[in-house]
Each structure stands twice: as C-alpha cells, then as structure tokens.
Design a protein around this motif. Structure first.
Motif, PDB file in Angstrom:
ATOM      1  N   UNK A  96       3.188  -3.350 -12.329  1.00 26.09           N
ATOM      2  CA  UNK A  96       3.222  -2.991 -10.917  1.00 26.09           C
ATOM      3  C   UNK A  96       2.961  -1.512 -10.710  1.00 26.09           C
ATOM      4  N   UNK A  97       3.007  -1.103  -9.467  1.00 20.30           N
ATOM      5  CA  UNK A  97       2.748   0.285  -9.095  1.00 20.30           C
ATOM      6  C   UNK A  97       3.669   0.656  -7.948  1.00 20.30           C
ATOM      7  N   UNK A 140       3.456   3.934 -12.655  1.00 20.26           N
ATOM      8  CA  UNK A 140       3.366   2.567 -13.172  1.00 20.26           C
ATOM      9  C   UNK A 140       4.786   2.018 -13.325  1.00 20.26           C
ATOM     10  N   UNK A 141       4.948   0.734 -13.047  1.00 22.16           N
ATOM     11  CA  UNK A 141       6.261   0.104 -13.176  1.00 22.16           C
ATOM     12  C   UNK A 141       6.123  -1.268 -13.817  1.00 22.16           C
ATOM     13  N   UNK A 142       7.164  -1.656 -14.548  1.00 22.44           N
ATOM     14  CA  UNK A 142       7.252  -3.008 -15.085  1.00 22.44           C
ATOM     15  C   UNK A 142       8.154  -3.822 -14.149  1.00 22.44           C
ATOM     16  N   UNK A 143       7.692  -5.007 -13.785  1.00 20.80           N
ATOM     17  CA  UNK A 143       8.434  -5.838 -12.844  1.00 20.80           C
ATOM     18  C   UNK A 143       8.830  -7.143 -13.533  1.00 20.80           C
ATOM     19  N   UNK A 145       7.947   1.103  -2.098  1.00 21.26           N
ATOM     20  CA  UNK A 145       7.453  -0.231  -2.432  1.00 21.26           C
ATOM     21  C   UNK A 145       7.055  -0.276  -3.900  1.00 21.26           C
ATOM     22  N   UNK A 146       7.239  -1.438  -4.517  1.00 22.79           N
ATOM     23  CA  UNK A 146       6.649  -1.727  -5.823  1.00 22.79           C
ATOM     24  C   UNK A 146       5.754  -2.945  -5.628  1.00 22.79           C
ATOM     25  N   UNK A 147       4.459  -2.762  -5.785  1.00 20.59           N
ATOM     26  CA  UNK A 147       3.519  -3.863  -5.587  1.00 20.59           C
ATOM     27  C   UNK A 147       3.010  -4.342  -6.935  1.00 20.59           C
ATOM     28  N   UNK A 148       2.762  -5.627  -7.016  1.00 16.53           N
ATOM     29  CA  UNK A 148       2.273  -6.218  -8.258  1.00 16.53           C
ATOM     30  C   UNK A 148       1.437  -7.447  -7.936  1.00 16.53           C
TER      31      UNK A 148
END
Length: 359
Positions: free
Chosen positions: A39-40, A271-274, A192-195
C-alpha cells in the motif's frame, strides 16, 4: 538351471508395490483469514495555496515546514489597490441608491399626474422605465461592492486546513497573478492508506464475506498497517472506501483505509504493508502446506478414494496459519488428503495409505 532362470525372470516382471503415502483429513477451525498487500500512505487533505488576486506579495507569515492550524495567516498581498476599489464601490453604490430614490419619487409623482390626465401615458411609462433601470443599476452597484470586499479579503491568505506547510514557491516582494501557486499544505493526521486488491482475491473475499453474513466488504474487514521499519502490523486502520469497479488494465480493485496516525509516523507518500483480515474468525478448512502442489499456477491436492486410489483435485487456497494452509474451495471435511508422497502420484494411482504422523 532352467527352473532357477524362470524364477528370477518372474520376480523381475512383477508389479511394483503401491507407493507409501500419508493421508489426513482437513481440520475445520476458527481462524482469522487474512491477506498481505502493498500500500501507500496518502493525504486526507492536500491543498495547493493559490493567489486569488493580482499584486505584490508583501508578507509571508509562516515558517516553511511548520505545523499550521486552519485559519492561520499565510500570506498578505499589497491591499492598497483593493482598499481604493472598495471605497470606489461604496461611492458607486451610494450614487446608484440616490438615483433610484429620485427615479422612485418621479414615478410616484407621474402616477398621480396621470390620474388627472396632466401627463401622457407615454410619459408615465418613461418614468417607470427609468425607475426599473435605476433599480437594476443599484443591484449592479451592490454586486460590485460585494466583489470589492471579496478582493480585499483575498489579499490576506489563511490556511484552509490543519497540516504541515511545504516550502515557498514564490518569495516576498514578487508580483503574483491569480492562480499562482504559493505553497502547499498537507494534513498529517489522519491519513489514508490505499492498496490494490487483485481480482482473484476480490472474488475470494466477496465469497468469504457472503458466506459469513457480511453486509458490505468495507464493513466486514479490517486493515492493519506496518511500515518498512516496523515489525508486524502495529497500526489499526478502518476501511472506509472500496472502488466501484475493478481496473481492467491492472485487474485490481482500489481499497482505502483511514489511519489516525497520532504519532505522525506514517508520513504521506511512504510505502506501507497492509494486512487485510475479517473482523471475526470464520470456520475454515486447513491442511498442511506440504499437501498442496502447483501445476502451471493452479494449486492441487490428491484425495484418497475408497479403493485406495487417488484423485487429482484442484483447490483454491488462502493464507498460512501456523503451518496449515486454508482451503476455501475444492475440499470437504470428510476428504482424506495425501500429505506425504504426492510428487510421485498421478490420477487414479494405487497407494498404500497410512495416517499422517505429524500436522
């Protein structure tokens, strides 16, 4: 010698014994089904501060990179020209108001004279036209005054949101025009975290949600977020938006979660891990990972039949839970699955089964 030779030949041509395999029934346990997705981090509010009037930039009233509150002053454009325009608009309104009052008095007098035939109907209508024209001019003068007030207000630019200020695009002393970008303000919390969810996963999650009485995807799942520098998924987020269509170009569905980000650790753009999972655990069939093979991208297992033969069975799988792989299509609780020795098997092969020695 002949008898010995015949005995050896018969032993060599005998059928090989069935291969030894281990079998086990799937476990039916309550687990939290999940999926890991990239995610981002995105801003809830990202505002470009633009000039709405022309003029010289007189003041910059914030520090670049600082935290800004909604309503805090940011810039001031030289107001003298717009103060003069406001005074002119006020004078114009007063003049139009006086003209309308005169036209109204003239029309009333003309109406009285017309009742005694002292003036013609044409003269009365002319007075009425002048009154209507002065009323319209008064409204235009009032609009000009309102516009002049707005222009003067626009010389002082304040922040529309809470957030962090970027660097200056234009520095003090420059002449600026309407529409010029001066800086940007980005809200840092919440974010927000979008994926993007692949369409195969979309179908799987939709089925899981339906089978467990979920009303909507966004109401049935939760998102946990981890950054590159973090272990696990320490941040809880709430899914607040699911797009209305899968993108044909990528075969993915855009999903968005909102993260409070009180500690400001999730910077916009990171960058994010969801980890996407259900809010409640669900009954799921589990089999050992080693029991599942892959054939050209298709996952399969071998299932033991009553005559000790095996059948090739396509399955759809989920995630690993303590070494056990979830299966949501292709198996039932009563099936016996080959857990050891499946690499040498084929459809209809005879086997010598024994219960699996370990999970």
């Amino acid at each position: 010698m002949a008898l010995t030779a015949c005995g050896k030949k018969g032993k060599a041509n005998g059928p090989p014994p069935p291969p030894e395999v281990e079998v086990a029934r799937p476990l039916n346990k309550d687990v939290f089904e999940y999926e890991i997705l990239p995610g981002r981090v995105e801003a809830v509010d990202d505002v470009e501060i633009k000039a709405r009037v022309n003029g010289k930039l007189e003041k910059v009233e914030f520090v670049e990179g600082a935290e800004i509150k909604a309503g805090d002053p940011l810039f001031e454009i030289n107001p003298r020209e717009y103060e003069a325009r406001l005074e002119a608009a006020k004078a114009g309104l007063e003049r139009m108001q006086a003209a309308m009052e005169k036209a109204e008095t003239d029309f009333k007098r003309a109406s009285t004279l017309r009742t005694s035939n002292a003036i013609s109907q044409e003269e009365l209508e002319s007075r009425q036209t002048l009154l209507l024209d002065s009323q319209g001019s008064l409204r235009a003068a009032q609009a000009a005054l309102d516009n002049a007030k707005l222009d003067l207000e626009y010389t002082r630019i304040t922040s529309p949101i809470d957030g962090s200020a970027s660097s200056l695009v234009v520095t003090r002393g420059n002449l600026i025009s309407i529409g010029d970008t001066l800086t940007t303000i980005v809200r840092q919390a919440p974010v927000y975290v979008t994926f993007e969810v692949p369409e195969r996963s979309v179908l799987r999650w939709d089925k899981i949600v339906r089978d467990n009485g979920g009303k909507r995807f966004s109401e049935s799942v939760i998102a946990e977020v981890g950054l590159l520098s973090e272990e696990g998924y320490p941040h809880k987020a709430k899914v607040d938006f699911v797009d209305n269509a899968v993108k044909p170009a990528t075969g993915t569905l855009r999903v968005r979660a909102i993260l409070e980000n009180k500690d400001r650790s999730a910077r916009v753009g990171l960058y994010a891990r969801v980890r996407l999972s259900l809010e409640k655990s669900v009954k799921t069939l589990l089999i050992p990972e080693r029991a599942v093979g892959t054939d050209q991208g298709q996952r399969f297992v071998f299932v033991l039949n009553g005559d000790n033969t095996v059948s090739y069975r396509k399955v759809k799988t989920g995630q690993v839970h303590d070494g056990m792989l979830s299966v949501f299509e292709g198996l039932s609780e009563n099936d016996q699955v080959v857990t050891e020795g499946l690499l040498t098997l084929k459809e209809g092969a005879k086997v010598n089964p024994s219960p699996t020695s370990q999970p």
